[in-house]
Design an enzyme around this catalytic site. Sequence first.
Site, PDB file in Angstrom:
ATOM      1  N   HIS A 156       0.826  -1.209   0.000  1.00 50.22           N
ATOM      2  CA  HIS A 156       0.000   0.000   0.000  1.00 50.22           C
ATOM      3  C   HIS A 156       0.864   1.265   0.000  1.00 50.22           C
ATOM      4  CE1 HIS A 156      -3.277  -2.716   1.191  1.00 50.22           C
ATOM      5  NE2 HIS A 156      -4.095  -1.754   0.796  1.00 50.22           N
ATOM      6  N   LYS A 160      -0.908   4.934   4.689  1.00 49.27           N
ATOM      7  CA  LYS A 160      -1.832   3.996   5.338  1.00 49.27           C
ATOM      8  C   LYS A 160      -1.493   3.853   6.822  1.00 49.27           C
ATOM      9  CE  LYS A 160      -4.042  -0.487   4.743  1.00 49.27           C
ATOM     10  NZ  LYS A 160      -5.363   0.101   5.074  1.00 49.27           N
TER      11      LYS A 160
HETATM   12  N1  LIG Z   1     -12.717  -0.635   2.067  1.00 50.87           N
HETATM   13  C1  LIG Z   1     -12.027  -0.185   1.024  1.00 50.87           C
HETATM   14  O1  LIG Z   1     -12.167  -0.670  -0.115  1.00 50.87           O
HETATM   15  C2  LIG Z   1     -11.070   0.937   1.229  1.00 50.87           C
HETATM   16  C3  LIG Z   1     -10.883   1.437   2.463  1.00 50.87           C
HETATM   17  N2  LIG Z   1      -9.994   2.451   2.685  1.00 50.87           N
HETATM   18  C4  LIG Z   1      -9.949   2.958   4.043  1.00 50.87           C
HETATM   19  O2  LIG Z   1     -10.707   4.161   4.068  1.00 50.87           O
HETATM   20  C5  LIG Z   1     -10.135   5.080   4.984  1.00 50.87           C
HETATM   21  C6  LIG Z   1      -9.838   6.390   4.270  1.00 50.87           C
HETATM   22  O3  LIG Z   1      -8.822   6.177   3.316  1.00 50.87           O
HETATM   23  P1  LIG Z   1      -8.161   7.388   2.515  1.00 50.87           P
HETATM   24  O4  LIG Z   1      -9.225   8.183   1.882  1.00 50.87           O
HETATM   25  O5  LIG Z   1      -7.093   6.800   1.700  1.00 50.87           O
HETATM   26  O6  LIG Z   1      -7.510   8.201   3.725  1.00 50.87           O
HETATM   27  P2  LIG Z   1      -7.292   9.780   3.836  1.00 50.87           P
HETATM   28  O7  LIG Z   1      -6.315   9.972   4.942  1.00 50.87           O
HETATM   29  O8  LIG Z   1      -6.988  10.344   2.501  1.00 50.87           O
HETATM   30  O9  LIG Z   1      -8.729  10.311   4.290  1.00 50.87           O
HETATM   31  C7  LIG Z   1      -9.260  10.184   5.561  1.00 50.87           C
HETATM   32  C8  LIG Z   1     -10.066  11.439   5.848  1.00 50.87           C
HETATM   33  O10 LIG Z   1     -10.777  11.257   7.072  1.00 50.87           O
HETATM   34  C9  LIG Z   1     -10.805  12.502   7.720  1.00 50.87           C
HETATM   35  N3  LIG Z   1     -11.093  12.316   9.142  1.00 50.87           N
HETATM   36  C10 LIG Z   1     -10.266  11.883  10.123  1.00 50.87           C
HETATM   37  N4  LIG Z   1     -10.916  11.894  11.299  1.00 50.87           N
HETATM   38  C11 LIG Z   1     -12.163  12.336  11.048  1.00 50.87           C
HETATM   39  C12 LIG Z   1     -13.304  12.578  11.855  1.00 50.87           C
HETATM   40  N5  LIG Z   1     -13.262  12.405  13.178  1.00 50.87           N
HETATM   41  N6  LIG Z   1     -14.442  13.007  11.260  1.00 50.87           N
HETATM   42  C13 LIG Z   1     -14.480  13.200   9.944  1.00 50.87           C
HETATM   43  N7  LIG Z   1     -13.429  13.026   9.116  1.00 50.87           N
HETATM   44  C14 LIG Z   1     -12.296  12.592   9.670  1.00 50.87           C
HETATM   45  C15 LIG Z   1      -9.428  13.114   7.456  1.00 50.87           C
HETATM   46  O11 LIG Z   1      -9.474  14.517   7.602  1.00 50.87           O
HETATM   47  C16 LIG Z   1      -9.210  12.702   6.010  1.00 50.87           C
HETATM   48  O12 LIG Z   1      -9.673  13.709   5.123  1.00 50.87           O
HETATM   49  C17 LIG Z   1      -8.885   4.382   5.549  1.00 50.87           C
HETATM   50  O13 LIG Z   1      -9.227   3.789   6.780  1.00 50.87           O
HETATM   51  C18 LIG Z   1      -8.566   3.328   4.519  1.00 50.87           C
HETATM   52  O14 LIG Z   1      -7.903   2.217   5.056  1.00 50.87           O
HETATM   53  C19 LIG Z   1      -9.292   3.000   1.670  1.00 50.87           C
HETATM   54  C20 LIG Z   1      -9.422   2.532   0.397  1.00 50.87           C
HETATM   55  C21 LIG Z   1     -10.314   1.450   0.077  1.00 50.87           C
HETATM   56  O1  LIG Z   2      -5.911   2.202   3.213  1.00 56.42           O
HETATM   57  C1  LIG Z   2      -6.109   1.850   2.019  1.00 56.42           C
HETATM   58  O2  LIG Z   2      -5.691   2.514   1.065  1.00 56.42           O
HETATM   59  C2  LIG Z   2      -6.882   0.632   1.774  1.00 56.42           C
HETATM   60  N1  LIG Z   2      -7.439   0.042   2.780  1.00 56.42           N
HETATM   61  C3  LIG Z   2      -8.190  -1.158   2.741  1.00 56.42           C
HETATM   62  C4  LIG Z   2      -7.445  -2.260   3.452  1.00 56.42           C
HETATM   63  O3  LIG Z   2      -6.900  -2.020   4.539  1.00 56.42           O
HETATM   64  O4  LIG Z   2      -7.417  -3.388   2.948  1.00 56.42           O
HETATM   65  C5  LIG Z   2      -8.628  -1.508   1.338  1.00 56.42           C
HETATM   66  C6  LIG Z   2      -7.615  -1.239   0.272  1.00 56.42           C
HETATM   67  O5  LIG Z   2      -6.605  -2.172   0.380  1.00 56.42           O
HETATM   68  C7  LIG Z   2      -7.076   0.178   0.389  1.00 56.42           C
END
Ligand SMILES: NC(=O)C1=CN([C@@H]2O[C@H](COP(=O)(O)OP(=O)(O)OC[C@H]3O[C@@H](n4cnc5c(N)ncnc54)[C@H](O)[C@@H]3O)[C@@H](O)[C@H]2O)C=CC1
Ligand SMILES: O=C(O)C1=N[C@H](C(=O)O)C[C@H](O)C1
Length: 267
Positions: A156, A160
């Site tokens: 990743h 992350k």
């Molecule tokens: N399930 C999936 O397919 C995927 C899941 N993820 C997960 O999604 C989450 C976000 O990923 P990204 O967008 O890459 O991270 P990022 O760091 O770009 O975005 C996270 C956002 O959450 C905000 N945030 C933090 N605390 C907050 C709160 N208390 N209230 C509201 N907003 C808050 C931050 O300001 C930031 O803008 C991570 O946990 C990641 O692991 C990411 C990609 C795919």
């Molecule tokens: O943090 C990410 O970027 C992602 N988080 C998810 C995970 O922990 O598996 C999904 C994807 O891999 C991207």
Amino acid sequence: MEKVIRVVLAGPRGKMGTEALQLIERTEHFELVSAVDYKYGGGTVQQFYPGYQGEAAVYETLEECIENEKFDVLVDLTTPEIGKKHAFLSLKNGIRPVIGTTGFTNDELAELKELASQNGLGCIIAPNFAIGAILMMKFSAMAAKYFKDIEIIELHHDQKLDAPSGTALKTVQMIEEAREYKRQGHPSEVETEKGARGAEMNGMRVHSVRLPGLVAHQQVLFGGDGQLLTVRHDSMNRASFMSGVKVSIEEVMKLSELIYGLENIMD
Ligand SMILES: NC(=O)C1=CN([C@@H]2O[C@H](COP(=O)(O)OP(=O)(O)OC[C@H]3O[C@@H](n4cnc5c(N)ncnc54)[C@H](O)[C@@H]3O)[C@@H](O)[C@H]2O)C=CC1
Ligand SMILES: O=C(O)C1=N[C@H](C(=O)O)C[C@H](O)C1
């Protein structure tokens, strides 16, 4: 015409949140009611999403948002810690959560499952929204019946927060259901540098790579007599997750229980 689903998005300025905002805006039967963002509380989505024509307000906390707005689904794309908090809070307030953050323990999942069923509410916790990643996990579980020696390498971007990834943990769980415990490597192997062999989970080894330039990738390596099989998935951008987010928002409205992993709602 399809019934409009009223959505609140937590984490709207993040990498995933920005994509999700666009998805909600372009989907006719989704309405962005508001967003939760600690930095823009009291403001509007327009302040950080140029070109957005709507009037959705921003709340500093989900508690405040729940007090002031009526909505059906909370989409959470924040951090593992906040995602958990928001999942519980939503279910306690009659809102259906779609959670993309990872890091839930089995006990937390069990507690949320109970809460969702008690309240007759749908809840989707999706370690990975990308269809290709779900297939990669399913294929890995299939292969594990025949290849018992397995190493998982998840790769990743270096922003992350959690390791191993939620996808790697889910892959281990799906493989566990398909094969007995088997310890990988030589019985007398020794790590001369701690961590060299990765994390041990159900005998498998899980390795986490973090580098700028990467998005989200995983390969599952299977070893057998004189042969190797590799199952690999690559997300090249966050758009890869959006069809899964869309399906989750639609499906969570039809459910009255918690679903952990989109493979459980795929035909
Ligand atoms: N399930 C999936 O397919 C995927 C899941 N993820 C997960 O999604 C989450 C976000 O990923 P990204 O967008 O890459 O991270 P990022 O760091 O770009 O975005 C996270 C956002 O959450 C905000 N945030 C933090 N605390 C907050 C709160 N208390 N209230 C509201 N907003 C808050 C931050 O300001 C930031 O803008 C991570 O946990 C990641 O692991 C990411 C990609 C795919
Ligand atoms: O943090 C990410 O970027 C992602 N988080 C998810 C995970 O922990 O598996 C999904 C994807 O891999 C991207």
